[in-house]
Write an enzyme that holds these catalytic residues in place. Structure first.
Site, short mmCIF file in Angstrom:
data_model
loop_
_atom_site.label_atom_id
_atom_site.label_comp_id
_atom_site.label_asym_id
_atom_site.label_seq_id
_atom_site.Cartn_x
_atom_site.Cartn_y
_atom_site.Cartn_z
N ARG A 1 0.82 -1.22 0.00
CA ARG A 1 0.00 0.00 0.00
C ARG A 1 0.85 1.27 0.00
O ARG A 1 0.47 2.29 0.58
CB ARG A 1 -0.97 0.06 1.19
CG ARG A 1 -2.14 -0.93 1.16
CD ARG A 1 -3.00 -0.75 -0.04
NE ARG A 1 -2.70 -1.80 -1.00
CZ ARG A 1 -3.19 -3.03 -0.97
NH1 ARG A 1 -4.05 -3.36 -0.08
NH2 ARG A 1 -2.85 -3.92 -1.86
N SER B 1 -11.33 -0.12 1.97
CA SER B 1 -10.84 -0.47 3.31
C SER B 1 -10.32 0.79 3.98
O SER B 1 -9.50 1.50 3.41
CB SER B 1 -9.71 -1.49 3.22
OG SER B 1 -10.20 -2.67 2.68
N GLU C 1 -6.06 4.01 5.65
CA GLU C 1 -5.57 3.85 4.28
C GLU C 1 -5.89 5.05 3.39
O GLU C 1 -5.05 5.46 2.60
CB GLU C 1 -6.18 2.57 3.69
CG GLU C 1 -5.57 2.21 2.35
CD GLU C 1 -6.19 0.94 1.75
OE1 GLU C 1 -6.06 -0.13 2.36
OE2 GLU C 1 -6.80 1.05 0.68
C1 LIG Z 1 -15.42 0.20 -2.83
C2 LIG Z 1 -13.93 0.39 -2.86
C3 LIG Z 1 -13.09 -0.71 -2.96
C4 LIG Z 1 -11.70 -0.55 -2.97
N1 LIG Z 1 -10.90 -1.65 -3.08
C5 LIG Z 1 -9.55 -1.54 -3.10
C6 LIG Z 1 -8.71 -2.69 -3.20
O1 LIG Z 1 -9.18 -3.82 -3.29
N2 LIG Z 1 -7.36 -2.49 -3.19
C7 LIG Z 1 -6.81 -1.25 -3.12
O2 LIG Z 1 -5.57 -1.15 -3.14
N3 LIG Z 1 -7.58 -0.13 -3.04
C8 LIG Z 1 -8.93 -0.25 -3.03
N4 LIG Z 1 -9.73 0.87 -2.92
C9 LIG Z 1 -9.11 2.20 -2.81
C10 LIG Z 1 -9.01 2.96 -4.15
O3 LIG Z 1 -9.93 2.48 -5.08
C11 LIG Z 1 -7.62 2.88 -4.76
O4 LIG Z 1 -6.67 3.38 -3.87
C12 LIG Z 1 -7.55 3.69 -6.09
O5 LIG Z 1 -6.37 3.36 -6.78
C13 LIG Z 1 -7.54 5.19 -5.87
O6 LIG Z 1 -7.52 5.79 -7.15
P1 LIG Z 1 -8.27 7.14 -7.44
O7 LIG Z 1 -8.03 7.48 -8.85
O8 LIG Z 1 -9.69 7.06 -7.01
O9 LIG Z 1 -7.45 8.12 -6.51
P2 LIG Z 1 -7.99 9.31 -5.54
O10 LIG Z 1 -8.86 8.70 -4.49
O11 LIG Z 1 -8.59 10.39 -6.35
O12 LIG Z 1 -6.63 9.79 -4.92
C14 LIG Z 1 -5.92 8.97 -4.04
C15 LIG Z 1 -4.48 9.51 -3.91
O13 LIG Z 1 -3.82 9.35 -5.15
C16 LIG Z 1 -3.38 10.61 -5.63
N5 LIG Z 1 -3.57 10.61 -7.10
C17 LIG Z 1 -4.64 10.17 -7.80
N6 LIG Z 1 -4.41 10.32 -9.10
C18 LIG Z 1 -3.18 10.86 -9.23
C19 LIG Z 1 -2.38 11.27 -10.34
N7 LIG Z 1 -2.80 11.16 -11.59
N8 LIG Z 1 -1.15 11.81 -10.07
C20 LIG Z 1 -0.70 11.93 -8.80
N9 LIG Z 1 -1.41 11.57 -7.72
C21 LIG Z 1 -2.64 11.04 -7.94
C22 LIG Z 1 -4.26 11.64 -4.95
O14 LIG Z 1 -3.60 12.89 -4.87
C23 LIG Z 1 -4.43 11.00 -3.59
O15 LIG Z 1 -3.29 11.25 -2.81
C24 LIG Z 1 -11.13 0.74 -2.90
C25 LIG Z 1 -11.98 1.85 -2.81
C26 LIG Z 1 -13.37 1.68 -2.78
C27 LIG Z 1 -14.27 2.88 -2.70
#
Ligand SMILES: Cc1cc2nc3c(=O)[nH]c(=O)nc-3n(C[C@H](O)[C@H](O)[C@H](O)COP(=O)(O)OP(=O)(O)OC[C@H]3O[C@@H](n4cnc5c(N)ncnc54)[C@H](O)[C@@H]3O)c2cc1C
Length: 357
Positions: free
Chosen positions: A173, A250, A351
């Site tokens: 992570r 999570s 997380e």
């Molecule tokens: C229902 C559900 C299930 C999930 N299951 C999992 C799982 O099984 N495993 C897991 O690891 N995670 C899981 N997650 C967490 C999440 O989906 C992941 O961490 C996902 O990769 C976040 O991506 P995002 O684009 O939504 O990022 P955001 O939530 O928009 O941002 C998260 C972080 O990443 C940074 N970020 C995003 N995009 C960029 C970019 N282009 N450049 C620089 N920084 C950036 C943001 O600044 C922030 O710090 C889950 C979430 C939900 C809601």
């Protein structure tokens, strides 16, 4: 690129809490990144990069600076092969929906990300916390990350960089993007190396159980469907109308314990007459299930305090039950952290990323 003002962030996140961004822009082309950085710098504004908003808790007071939503699309599949002709490189825009990319890879019979089916968010978000599930993590397949480096002070300098995988510092992570170099890079594209015709990964017990009765080895598409089905049953797939998925996934990481901490945990369990469950995938790194700790500290699935609660399907997902504020979610987080620490002597680490706190 249009800069908007006072844009509510809650609808752009899966948890749907929090206030507005003072300034907001959507970045659709790589070329716009300089302009956005310049806007923030010239006004001395803090810059926050938003992907799919699936790992965020936005403060009720919002974000005082520029929130930059990354919407760069495109899945380029230049069909580069290794000597054996099997490894395929995909260059994917950071704004592409992660699961759309997984679907495309599986449809092209390319292995390496099938167990990560159904994870919400954008491609650009995946390297940040080295997204993982069901025995795979993106560090297994990322070849490099193309990013804009915000650190150098000369705005005219070309600051597009390509970080090869070893430079990304992937771990459980984590990566340089959420640890040592937090806030330094805007991720524009991610390059994944997948195996054409590769066998699907079946490391996790949940998946093995799912296919226990199956005579022939499952295809990539079948594993993808199985993962999505398992995720749906745990509220870990975004399904419209399912209140249990109004979450940030999570909420706590599985703690990695030292030998000493593990002994203490075992002692406490013995005194309570409880056995700590064994999960091969976690045991290998002396990780303990955060979900088990939460449930054995008096917080059952479905537990609620006002509009904040724990999912009915998954003890680790804190949910917005309707009209929760960020402070309600944080209050519940604090209560759970405190309860687990009292019961087990372990401080759970959240997380999601906290924005504007
Ligand atoms: C229902 C559900 C299930 C999930 N299951 C999992 C799982 O099984 N495993 C897991 O690891 N995670 C899981 N997650 C967490 C999440 O989906 C992941 O961490 C996902 O990769 C976040 O991506 P995002 O684009 O939504 O990022 P955001 O939530 O928009 O941002 C998260 C972080 O990443 C940074 N970020 C995003 N995009 C960029 C970019 N282009 N450049 C620089 N920084 C950036 C943001 O600044 C922030 O710090 C889950 C979430 C939900 C809601």
């Amino acid at each position: 690129m249009t800069i908007l003002e006072n844009v509510p962030l809650a609808p752009l996140t899966t948890l749907q809490v929090g206030g507005a961004a003072r300034y907001f822009a959507e970045l659709r082309r790589e070329d716009d990144v300089r302009e956005a950085a310049q806007f923030a710098r010239s006004r001395n504004l803090p810059l926050f990069v938003l992907g799919g908003g699936s790992n965020l808790v936005v403060a009720d007071s919002g974000w005082p600076g520029l929130a930059l939503k990354i919407a760069i699309g495109g899945i380029a599949n230049p069909n580069t092969h290794d000597a054996a002709g099997n490894a395929v490189l995909f260059s994917v825009g950071a704004g592409v929906n992660w699961d759309d990319f997984v679907a495309q890879a599986v449809a092209q019979n390319c292995a390496g990300v099938e167990c990560l089916s159904g994870i919400p968010g954008s491609v650009g978000g995946t390297p940040v916390q080295n997204v993982g599930a069901y025995g795979q993590e993106v560090a297994d397949t990322i070849e490099s990350v193309r990013a804009f480096d915000l650190r150098t002070s000369d705005l005219k300098e070309d600051r597009l960089v390509v970080l090869p995988k070893p430079a990304c510092g992937f771990r459980y992570r984590g990566s340089i993007f959420n640890r040592t170099e937090r806030g330094r890079y805007i991720i524009l594209r991610v390059n994944y190396r997948l195996q054409r015709g590769g066998a699907p990964s079946l490391k996790y017990a949940d998946l093995q159980r799912h296919f226990a009765e199956t005579k022939t080895p499952p295809s990539l598409a079948e594993v993808r469907e199985a993962v999505r089905e398992i995720r749906r049953s745990k509220g870990m797939l975004i399904v419209p109308g399912d209140d249990d998925c109004r979450s940030a996934g999570s909420f706590f990481k599985n703690p990695v314990l030292s030998e000493e901490q593990f002994q203490e945990l075992s002692e406490r369990a013995k005194l309570k007459g409880i056995e700590i469950p064994s999960y091969p995938a976690l045991d290998a790194r002396r990780k303990v299930s955060a979900a088990w700790l939460v449930e054995h500290s008096g917080f059952a699935k479905g537990y609620a305090v006002g509009a904040a609660g724990i999912s009915h399907k998954h003890a680790l997902a804190l949910i917005n039950r309707g009209d929760a504020k960020a402070r309600d979610i944080v209050g519940l987080k604090d209560e759970i952290q405190h309860g687990v620490q009292e019961a087990w002597g372990i401080l759970l680490e959240p997380e999601p990323v906290f924005v504007g706190f």
